[in-house]
Design a protein around this motif. Structure first.
Motif, short mmCIF file in Angstrom:
data_model
loop_
_atom_site.label_atom_id
_atom_site.label_comp_id
_atom_site.label_asym_id
_atom_site.label_seq_id
_atom_site.Cartn_x
_atom_site.Cartn_y
_atom_site.Cartn_z
N LYS A 4 0.84 -1.18 0.00
CA LYS A 4 0.00 0.00 0.00
C LYS A 4 0.88 1.24 0.00
O LYS A 4 1.95 1.25 0.60
CB LYS A 4 -0.89 0.02 1.24
N ILE A 6 1.20 4.39 1.66
CA ILE A 6 0.68 5.00 2.89
C ILE A 6 1.64 6.09 3.31
O ILE A 6 2.85 5.87 3.35
CB ILE A 6 0.58 3.95 4.01
N LEU A 8 4.01 7.64 5.35
CA LEU A 8 4.72 7.00 6.46
C LEU A 8 4.51 7.74 7.78
O LEU A 8 4.40 7.14 8.84
CB LEU A 8 6.21 6.92 6.14
N ILE A 11 1.64 6.55 9.67
CA ILE A 11 1.78 5.23 10.30
C ILE A 11 2.52 5.32 11.61
O ILE A 11 2.08 4.82 12.63
CB ILE A 11 2.58 4.29 9.38
N GLN A 23 5.97 6.74 1.03
CA GLN A 23 6.82 5.61 0.66
C GLN A 23 5.95 4.37 0.56
O GLN A 23 4.89 4.28 1.15
CB GLN A 23 7.90 5.39 1.71
N THR A 24 6.47 3.40 -0.19
CA THR A 24 5.76 2.13 -0.26
C THR A 24 5.95 1.40 1.04
O THR A 24 7.07 1.18 1.49
CB THR A 24 6.32 1.28 -1.41
N VAL A 25 4.86 1.06 1.68
CA VAL A 25 4.91 0.38 2.96
C VAL A 25 4.16 -0.94 2.83
O VAL A 25 3.05 -0.97 2.29
CB VAL A 25 4.29 1.24 4.08
N HIS A 26 4.77 -1.98 3.31
CA HIS A 26 4.19 -3.31 3.15
C HIS A 26 3.64 -3.81 4.49
O HIS A 26 4.13 -3.43 5.54
CB HIS A 26 5.25 -4.30 2.65
N ASP B 563 -0.49 1.85 15.27
CA ASP B 563 0.29 1.04 14.35
C ASP B 563 1.78 1.31 14.59
O ASP B 563 2.15 2.34 15.14
CB ASP B 563 -0.03 1.43 12.90
N VAL B 578 12.98 -2.90 3.28
CA VAL B 578 11.58 -2.63 2.98
C VAL B 578 10.91 -2.06 4.24
O VAL B 578 11.06 -2.61 5.33
CB VAL B 578 10.85 -3.92 2.55
N ASN B 579 10.22 -0.94 4.07
CA ASN B 579 9.44 -0.38 5.19
C ASN B 579 8.17 -1.19 5.37
O ASN B 579 7.42 -1.41 4.42
CB ASN B 579 9.10 1.08 4.92
N MET B 580 7.93 -1.59 6.59
CA MET B 580 6.77 -2.43 6.89
C MET B 580 5.91 -1.73 7.94
O MET B 580 6.38 -0.88 8.70
CB MET B 580 7.22 -3.79 7.45
N VAL B 581 4.66 -2.13 7.99
CA VAL B 581 3.79 -1.61 9.02
C VAL B 581 3.12 -2.77 9.75
O VAL B 581 2.72 -3.77 9.13
CB VAL B 581 2.72 -0.66 8.45
#
Lengths: 145, 602
Positions: A4, A6, A8, A11, A23-26, B563, B578-581
């Motif tokens: 997604k 989102i 950052l 978040i 940024q692309t956040v997974h 989150d 990789v940026n993760m949430v």
């Protein structure tokens, strides 16, 4: 896994200061039953992720626990509890089973490479003197620490 | 350091009290060229072939026991690991019958490749020979060794697990002199979601539990055996496999609030009581940066750091300058043909709780050899009694977070050292503390305690149906009134919790005496834990020696209302992080039920 775009900053909010940028956040997500064929091993549901046969569970089939993402690989072993007076060696010989381990009334029989393990388990479970059975597997991810 | 060399007769004189002995420093007996650098045996601040040394005195304290000739004679230790170079010149003299190579299906145990180095390093920490003019020495240099290459890929079957963990297939004389009294398991798993501990859906758990209980309690004429296990290396980062990104590491930019990603109670094997779990400390006398921790840690032992900027562990290595740890990046000064190791048979870069566990296994072998009549329960008691408080001023870890009402609040997720109601000191980092071999041997030699009859109670189910407020210290609470009288060794619980972000949860158990044990630290790396906890088992030794009778309280606290961002490192070259949430739960969780059982003595 979902990808997604989102912001950052939204978040992490107040968690720690970051540069406000998109940024692309997974997001990691566990395996669901939609990910593959659901099969039951020893009374528990798994998703079949890799198998030598599309139809049957055989030695080497890789499965994932739906609830926890735990991966297992079937070893082709059938762990059998025999009645106490049964001699495992004689039992194996009489039923043409490959006995690879015995201690007391616990015996482990190895299935041939392409034998369907559910069928194999059902056949052995029907034999006189068998108390219970479990299909053997290796839990993936064991590592030296 | 004030070093005094004292005649043996004076050392063993009965008139010397334990305290007096503890205040005297003894040198390690010479006879092995690398022993002066083995800080884990005797820490003098030596650099151990890294850039700097550590803190004198932070070690296993074996000198007096070795000087007295108490070195593990008559005790065999099983190394369940990868391949072991059992014919290594510093191991061969201690090799005993019983090793098995599952790859070749033969007793000829050896590394399967030049990089199959882990088992040889572990075996050397336990029992590399002493006084033979080569290399260093083990903690128990006269103990016997057998090995099993169980963790090699393809060997991890149920039959092989049973064979390597003491359940020899019929035909092997289990009561033979060489049957192991100690089993070392320097391996484990990294968990990204809580696991259930349910015999119905995982019958292999019952198979393994019953095996370890039988070996522990019934072998060696009832004196039994002890399984030692590494706690894991997942404090700061953990391995993680993503279905799209593949295998890599995950970590948090904020160091996860200083909290461990992996709690030892996530790994099922570490919660079953029969495994004696070891965390790792470094040459500075602090928790090794990587060591997994938690309430089921029993003791701590040297695991070191990485052997480059600060010391790791010096031990046996796969022979040859192109094998074992020698080709590793960032070689340290020992590697590549040092005058003290011209044939490259040793490494100074072994580390991890993989190294801590064999230090403990070796210590247990020494204790058992000091007094062969000791039972497995006695040895555990000796370790709990004599392990020393390490990093004594460690403040624990407090988690500060914004609660659901927007207030900044604090939760003490890891306590400082605590003394329980029975007088035992405990810390979730170190268990009862750092193993002190000389103190343990001193107690072992004159051991006269009658601990009573070992008891394992049935599980008692407690229904709670208590809501767990999101991101709030109030938590959910449930109590159980226990009417059984026994002295606690360990307490085991299983919880059933509905929750979509188990990473947020702290779980604590409070004894009738008021001792609080955090059995699950919050903010673990259970990124995939959105299915709650079903019969998730946890163990604590925190209540050792306390009385079980009375009211036990379970508290579950949700410590996050937002989150969180984290990083996935794909580890493969060229691939960016990789940026993760991680999503917070949208509904309050529910503590549905829990069960409890006690391991103890009557």
């Amino acid at each position: 896994m979902k990808s997604k775009l989102i912001p950052l900053l939204a978040i992490v909010g107040s968690l720690y200061a970051v540069q406000a940028s998109a940024q692309t956040v997974h997001e990691a997500t566990p395996v669901t039953s939609d990910s593959g064929v659901t099969v039951n091993v020893n009374g528990k549901d798994y998703v079949l992720v890799a198998a030598k046969s599309d139809k049957e569970l055989v030695t080497g089939a890789a499965l994932v626990d739906i609830k926890t993402d735990e991966a297992i690989v079937l070893t082709g072993e059938l762990v059998v509890e025999l009645e106490s007076l049964i001699d495992a060696q004689e039992f194996a010989q009489a039923n043409q089973l490959n006995l690879i381990y015995v201690r007391g009334n616990r015996a482990i029989f190895q299935a041939d490479a392409n034998v369907a393990l559910h069928t194999f388990e059902a056949q052995v479970a029907r034999l006189n003197g068998v108390v219970n059975t479990q299909i053997g597997f290796n839990l993936e991810g064991l590592e030296a620490e | 350091m004030n070093i005094k060399i004292t005649k043996l007769a004076l050392v063993v004189a009965a008139s010397l009290s334990a305290n007096a002995m503890a205040n005297i420093e003894y040198p390690l007996m010479p006879g092995d060229p690398l022993v002066d650098q083995q800080w884990h045996l005797k820490n003098t601040g030596q650099a151990a072939f890294s850039d700097r040394g550590g803190k004198a005195g932070e070690d296993m304290n074996v000198s007096l026991s070795h000087a007295m000739g108490i070195m593990g004679t008559g005790v065999t230790v099983a190394v369940i690991d990868g391949g072991v170079e059992i014919k290594h010149p510093d191991l061969i003299d201690n090799a005993r019958p019983g090793s098995w190579n599952f790859t070749t299906n033969s007793p000829d145990l050896a590394p399967g490749s030049p990089t199959d180095r882990h088992g040889t390093a572990v075996a050397g920490i336990v029992a590399s020979s002493a006084f033979n003019g080569i290399g260093g020495r083990g903690v128990a240099p006269r103990a016997g060794l057998v090995g099993f290459n169980y963790i090699v890929s393809g060997n991890q079957t149920i039959a092989n697990w049973l064979q390597s963990h003491g359940m020899y297939s019929d035909g092997f004389a289990k009561q033979s002199f060489d049957y192991p009294r100690v089993f070392n398991q320097s391996y484990g798993r990294t968990l990204s979601a809580p696991r259930s501990y349910d015999y119905e859906e995982s019958p292999w758990l019952q198979t393994f539990d019953e095996a370890q209980e039988e070996v522990t309690r019934t072998t060696h004429g009832g004196r039994g055996a002890i399984f030692v296990k590494s706690a894991g290396n997942g404090y700061e980062r953990q391995t993680f496999t993503d279905s799209e990104l593949g295998r890599g590491y995950l970590w948090f930019d904020n160091a996860n609030h200083g909290l461990p990603l992996q709690n030892v109670n996530l790994e099922r094997a570490d919660t079953n009581f029969w495994n004696l779990v070891a965390s790792a400390y470094n040459a500075d006398g602090e928790l090794s940066s990587y060591s997994t921790v938690g309430s089921s840690v029993f003791v701590s032992a040297p695991g070191g750091q990485y052997g480059t900027s600060s010391p790791a562990i010096i031990t046996t290595d796969v022979s040859g300058c192109e094998a074992g740890y020698n080709p590793l990046w960032l070689r340290n000064d020992l590697h590549g043909g040092h005058p003290l190791d011209p044939n490259c048979d040793y490494s100074a870069r072994s580390n991890g709780t993989s190294a801590a566990a064999p230090n403990v296994a070796g210590a247990i072998a020494v204790i058992m050899s000091a007094n062969p009549a000791l039972s497995w329960l006695d040895v555990r008691n000796i370790l709990a009694t004599t392990s020393r408080r390490i990093d004594a001023d460690h403040p624990g870890v407090a988690l500060s977070f914004k609660d659901s009402e927007g207030k900044q609040v604090s939760y003490q997720a890891i306590d400082k050292w605590q003394t329980n109601a029975a007088g035992y000191q405990f810390h979730n980092f170190f268990g009862f503390g750092a193993v002190d071999v000389d103190a343990a041997v001193n107690l072992a030699r004159f051991y006269d305690k009658n601990l009573g009859e070992f008891v394992k109670t049935d599980r008692v189910l407690v229904t709670a149906d208590a809501e767990i407020p999101d991101g709030h210290l109030s938590g959910a609470q449930s109590t159980f009134n226990n009417d059984q009288e026994l002295t606690v060794d360990a307490v085991q619980i299983r919880v059933n919790i509905d929750h979509t972000s188990t990473r947020d949860l702290a779980i604590e158990l409070i004894s009738p005496s008021g001792t609080r044990s955090v059995v699950m630290t919050p903010r673990t790396g259970t990124i995939l834990g959105n299915s709650g906890m079903q019969n998730t088992q946890m163990l604590t030794h925190h209540f050792y020696g306390e009385q079980a009778k009375g009211e036990w309280t379970l508290r579950v606290i949700d410590t996050a209302s937002e989150d969180e961002a984290y990083i996935f490192d794909p580890r493969t070259s060229g691939e960016p992080n990789v940026n993760m949430v991680h999503r917070n739960n949208t509904e309050n969780g529910v503590l549905k039920s829990w069960d409890i059982r006690f391991f103890g003595r009557k």
